[in-house]
Write a protein that holds these residues in place. Structure first.
Motif, PDB file in Angstrom:
ATOM      1  N   LEU A 118       0.843  -1.187   0.000  1.00  0.00           N
ATOM      2  CA  LEU A 118       0.000   0.000   0.000  1.00  0.00           C
ATOM      3  C   LEU A 118       0.883   1.243   0.000  1.00  0.00           C
ATOM      4  O   LEU A 118       1.765   1.383   0.851  1.00  0.00           O
ATOM      5  CB  LEU A 118      -0.906   0.005   1.231  1.00  0.00           C
ATOM      6  N   LEU A 119       0.639   2.141  -0.940  1.00  0.00           N
ATOM      7  CA  LEU A 119       1.460   3.337  -1.099  1.00  0.00           C
ATOM      8  C   LEU A 119       0.713   4.583  -0.662  1.00  0.00           C
ATOM      9  O   LEU A 119      -0.476   4.755  -0.965  1.00  0.00           O
ATOM     10  CB  LEU A 119       1.868   3.508  -2.567  1.00  0.00           C
ATOM     11  N   LEU A 120       1.421   5.463   0.031  1.00  0.00           N
ATOM     12  CA  LEU A 120       0.895   6.798   0.266  1.00  0.00           C
ATOM     13  C   LEU A 120       0.783   7.532  -1.064  1.00  0.00           C
ATOM     14  O   LEU A 120       1.469   7.196  -2.040  1.00  0.00           O
ATOM     15  CB  LEU A 120       1.820   7.579   1.194  1.00  0.00           C
ATOM     16  N   ASP A 121      -0.049   8.538  -1.101  1.00  0.00           N
ATOM     17  CA  ASP A 121      -0.231   9.362  -2.303  1.00  0.00           C
ATOM     18  C   ASP A 121       0.820  10.472  -2.269  1.00  0.00           C
ATOM     19  O   ASP A 121       0.591  11.554  -1.726  1.00  0.00           O
ATOM     20  CB  ASP A 121      -1.646   9.939  -2.304  1.00  0.00           C
ATOM     21  N   THR A 122       1.998  10.175  -2.824  1.00  0.00           N
ATOM     22  CA  THR A 122       3.140  11.082  -2.721  1.00  0.00           C
ATOM     23  C   THR A 122       3.683  11.456  -4.095  1.00  0.00           C
ATOM     24  O   THR A 122       3.317  10.865  -5.107  1.00  0.00           O
ATOM     25  CB  THR A 122       4.276  10.438  -1.902  1.00  0.00           C
ATOM     26  N   PHE A 123       4.597  12.443  -4.093  1.00  0.00           N
ATOM     27  CA  PHE A 123       5.226  12.906  -5.326  1.00  0.00           C
ATOM     28  C   PHE A 123       6.730  12.984  -5.103  1.00  0.00           C
ATOM     29  O   PHE A 123       7.287  14.029  -4.787  1.00  0.00           O
ATOM     30  CB  PHE A 123       4.667  14.275  -5.725  1.00  0.00           C
ATOM     31  N   THR A 124       7.370  11.826  -5.219  1.00  0.00           N
ATOM     32  CA  THR A 124       8.821  11.765  -5.039  1.00  0.00           C
ATOM     33  C   THR A 124       9.357  10.571  -5.812  1.00  0.00           C
ATOM     34  O   THR A 124       8.665   9.559  -5.945  1.00  0.00           O
ATOM     35  CB  THR A 124       9.187  11.643  -3.542  1.00  0.00           C
ATOM     36  N   PRO A 125      10.564  10.663  -6.355  1.00  0.00           N
ATOM     37  CA  PRO A 125      11.118   9.513  -7.079  1.00  0.00           C
ATOM     38  C   PRO A 125      11.439   8.373  -6.120  1.00  0.00           C
ATOM     39  O   PRO A 125      11.959   8.602  -5.033  1.00  0.00           O
ATOM     40  CB  PRO A 125      12.412  10.075  -7.698  1.00  0.00           C
ATOM     41  N   PHE A 126      11.108   7.163  -6.537  1.00  0.00           N
ATOM     42  CA  PHE A 126      11.450   5.973  -5.763  1.00  0.00           C
ATOM     43  C   PHE A 126      12.612   5.272  -6.452  1.00  0.00           C
ATOM     44  O   PHE A 126      12.433   4.621  -7.477  1.00  0.00           O
ATOM     45  CB  PHE A 126      10.253   5.038  -5.650  1.00  0.00           C
ATOM     46  N   ILE A 127      13.802   5.389  -5.863  1.00  0.00           N
ATOM     47  CA  ILE A 127      14.997   4.819  -6.483  1.00  0.00           C
ATOM     48  C   ILE A 127      15.123   3.344  -6.102  1.00  0.00           C
ATOM     49  O   ILE A 127      14.462   2.870  -5.169  1.00  0.00           O
ATOM     50  CB  ILE A 127      16.255   5.606  -6.067  1.00  0.00           C
ATOM     51  N   PRO A 128      15.963   2.577  -6.822  1.00  0.00           N
ATOM     52  CA  PRO A 128      16.186   1.183  -6.431  1.00  0.00           C
ATOM     53  C   PRO A 128      16.605   1.089  -4.964  1.00  0.00           C
ATOM     54  O   PRO A 128      17.465   1.841  -4.499  1.00  0.00           O
ATOM     55  CB  PRO A 128      17.308   0.736  -7.373  1.00  0.00           C
ATOM     56  N   GLY A 129      15.979   0.179  -4.257  1.00  0.00           N
ATOM     57  CA  GLY A 129      16.184   0.065  -2.818  1.00  0.00           C
ATOM     58  C   GLY A 129      15.018   0.613  -2.034  1.00  0.00           C
ATOM     59  O   GLY A 129      14.744   0.179  -0.914  1.00  0.00           O
ATOM     60  N   ASP A 130      14.318   1.588  -2.609  1.00  0.00           N
ATOM     61  CA  ASP A 130      13.111   2.123  -1.983  1.00  0.00           C
ATOM     62  C   ASP A 130      12.008   1.073  -2.061  1.00  0.00           C
ATOM     63  O   ASP A 130      11.913   0.319  -3.035  1.00  0.00           O
ATOM     64  CB  ASP A 130      12.684   3.395  -2.719  1.00  0.00           C
ATOM     65  N   VAL A 131      11.157   1.026  -1.034  1.00  0.00           N
ATOM     66  CA  VAL A 131      10.041   0.079  -1.032  1.00  0.00           C
ATOM     67  C   VAL A 131       9.158   0.275  -2.254  1.00  0.00           C
ATOM     68  O   VAL A 131       8.594  -0.684  -2.798  1.00  0.00           O
ATOM     69  CB  VAL A 131       9.217   0.232   0.268  1.00  0.00           C
ATOM     70  N   GLY A 132       9.052   1.507  -2.746  1.00  0.00           N
ATOM     71  CA  GLY A 132       8.186   1.808  -3.869  1.00  0.00           C
ATOM     72  C   GLY A 132       8.773   1.557  -5.237  1.00  0.00           C
ATOM     73  O   GLY A 132       8.137   1.884  -6.250  1.00  0.00           O
ATOM     74  N   ASN A 133       9.975   0.978  -5.307  1.00  0.00           N
ATOM     75  CA  ASN A 133      10.598   0.649  -6.589  1.00  0.00           C
ATOM     76  C   ASN A 133      10.615  -0.869  -6.748  1.00  0.00           C
ATOM     77  O   ASN A 133      11.242  -1.583  -5.963  1.00  0.00           O
ATOM     78  CB  ASN A 133      12.024   1.205  -6.638  1.00  0.00           C
ATOM     79  N   ALA A 134       9.941  -1.370  -7.760  1.00  0.00           N
ATOM     80  CA  ALA A 134       9.789  -2.825  -7.913  1.00  0.00           C
ATOM     81  C   ALA A 134      11.107  -3.541  -8.166  1.00  0.00           C
ATOM     82  O   ALA A 134      11.211  -4.740  -7.894  1.00  0.00           O
ATOM     83  CB  ALA A 134       8.798  -3.129  -9.038  1.00  0.00           C
ATOM     84  N   THR A 135      12.123  -2.837  -8.672  1.00  0.00           N
ATOM     85  CA  THR A 135      13.404  -3.496  -8.916  1.00  0.00           C
ATOM     86  C   THR A 135      14.184  -3.733  -7.621  1.00  0.00           C
ATOM     87  O   THR A 135      15.244  -4.365  -7.642  1.00  0.00           O
ATOM     88  CB  THR A 135      14.278  -2.681  -9.894  1.00  0.00           C
ATOM     89  N   THR A 136      13.657  -3.244  -6.507  1.00  0.00           N
ATOM     90  CA  THR A 136      14.273  -3.514  -5.199  1.00  0.00           C
ATOM     91  C   THR A 136      14.253  -5.005  -4.880  1.00  0.00           C
ATOM     92  O   THR A 136      15.126  -5.508  -4.171  1.00  0.00           O
ATOM     93  CB  THR A 136      13.525  -2.732  -4.102  1.00  0.00           C
ATOM     94  N   TYR A 137      13.285  -5.724  -5.441  1.00  0.00           N
ATOM     95  CA  TYR A 137      13.034  -7.099  -5.028  1.00  0.00           C
ATOM     96  C   TYR A 137      13.457  -8.105  -6.082  1.00  0.00           C
ATOM     97  O   TYR A 137      13.449  -7.816  -7.281  1.00  0.00           O
ATOM     98  CB  TYR A 137      11.536  -7.273  -4.728  1.00  0.00           C
ATOM     99  N   SER A 138      13.773  -9.299  -5.609  1.00  0.00           N
ATOM    100  CA  SER A 138      14.114 -10.398  -6.523  1.00  0.00           C
ATOM    101  C   SER A 138      12.873 -11.207  -6.875  1.00  0.00           C
ATOM    102  O   SER A 138      12.979 -12.285  -7.447  1.00  0.00           O
ATOM    103  CB  SER A 138      15.163 -11.316  -5.879  1.00  0.00           C
ATOM    104  N   PHE A 139      11.704 -10.699  -6.539  1.00  0.00           N
ATOM    105  CA  PHE A 139      10.431 -11.353  -6.800  1.00  0.00           C
ATOM    106  C   PHE A 139       9.421 -10.267  -7.160  1.00  0.00           C
ATOM    107  O   PHE A 139       9.600  -9.094  -6.816  1.00  0.00           O
ATOM    108  CB  PHE A 139       9.963 -12.122  -5.556  1.00  0.00           C
TER     109      PHE A 139
END
Length: 243
Positions: A19-40
């Motif tokens: 679940l994501l807050l309604d925000t306006f900021t870039p989500f870089i790798p490693g951030d919870v909001g960046n899907a490439t953070t995960y191996s799944f």
């Protein structure tokens, strides 16, 4: 083997719903909001209108939209639900009671586990988004004893982090924020030698965990360590090897 479709579900293979807050900021790798953070694969759902300010205000009117967004994720097949802000701890009990999958809304849920690793006189150092809003109530909402020894420092005094995460100017400089996070970690361990583990509360801080660890030479836990842990239990893998 005969496989059965789930009514209303049109995609498969995502165990973790976020679940994501309604925000306006870039989500870089490693951030919870960046899907490439995960191996799944993970699945996201934004809670429309649920801003960081509303979260800090403990806006009770947002509970229904949060539950609706969480139910949407459940309907789409996720096996557990988390969030992208440690302060979502405020809604942990209500969401866990309503949704029929495991719910782990805050990185702070790791505190009892981490505390059990330490001696009685040792502390968990918590780096959070805003220390002024880190209250005992957050821990109580998670069923955590607020008397567990903690050392808490916030990022609210760091210009680059504040501009990206609080002011939401829409840009960020990872190198400058990394320097700020490391400075906070170093200040923490210099001020209190009893800090033996670090927990990064904010979901935007995991990209800098490795640099924090190099700087203070302590174990570092964060949102991503928690999500990976839950995923490993949701989707077990067979072992291979030899004797």
């Amino acid at each position: 083997m005969l496989l059965k479709a789930n009514k209303g579900q049109v995609s498969y293979g995502e165990s973790i719903g976020i679940l994501l807050l309604d925000t306006f900021t870039p989500f870089i790798p490693g951030d919870v909001g960046n899907a490439t953070t995960y191996s799944f694969p993970v699945r996201y759902q934004t809670v429309k209108g649920f801003t960081f300010d509303k979260l800090l205000e403990k806006d009770e009117s947002m509970l229904e939209p949060i539950l609706e967004a969480g139910q949407n994720l459940v309907n789409e097949g996720v096996k557990a639900i988390t969030s992208d802000c440690g302060y979502m701890a405020m809604y942990q009990q209500e969401i866990a009671n309503e949704l029929k999958v495991p719910v782990f809304m805050s990185s702070l849920l790791q505190i009892p586990f981490l505390s059990s690793m330490l001696r009685m006189d040792e502390k968990i150092g918590i780096i959070c988004s805003k220390a002024s809003d880190f209250e005992d109530e957050l821990l109580v909402k998670l069923g955590i004893n607020p008397n567990i020894p903690l050392a808490v420092k916030g990022m609210e005094g760091k210009e680059n982090f504040v501009n990206a995460a609080h002011e939401e100017i829409g840009t960020l400089n990872p190198e400058l924020i990394e320097k700020e996070v490391v400075e906070v970690a170093q200040e923490m361990v210099q001020e209190d030698s009893n800090v033996k583990l670090i927990l990064l509360e904010c979901s935007s801080l995991p990209p800098y965990a490795a640099s924090v660890q190099r700087a203070v030479n302590l174990p570092v836990f964060d949102f991503v360590t928690m999500i990976n842990y839950v995923q490993s239990a949701l989707v077990q893998s067979r072992f291979t090897g030899f004797m």
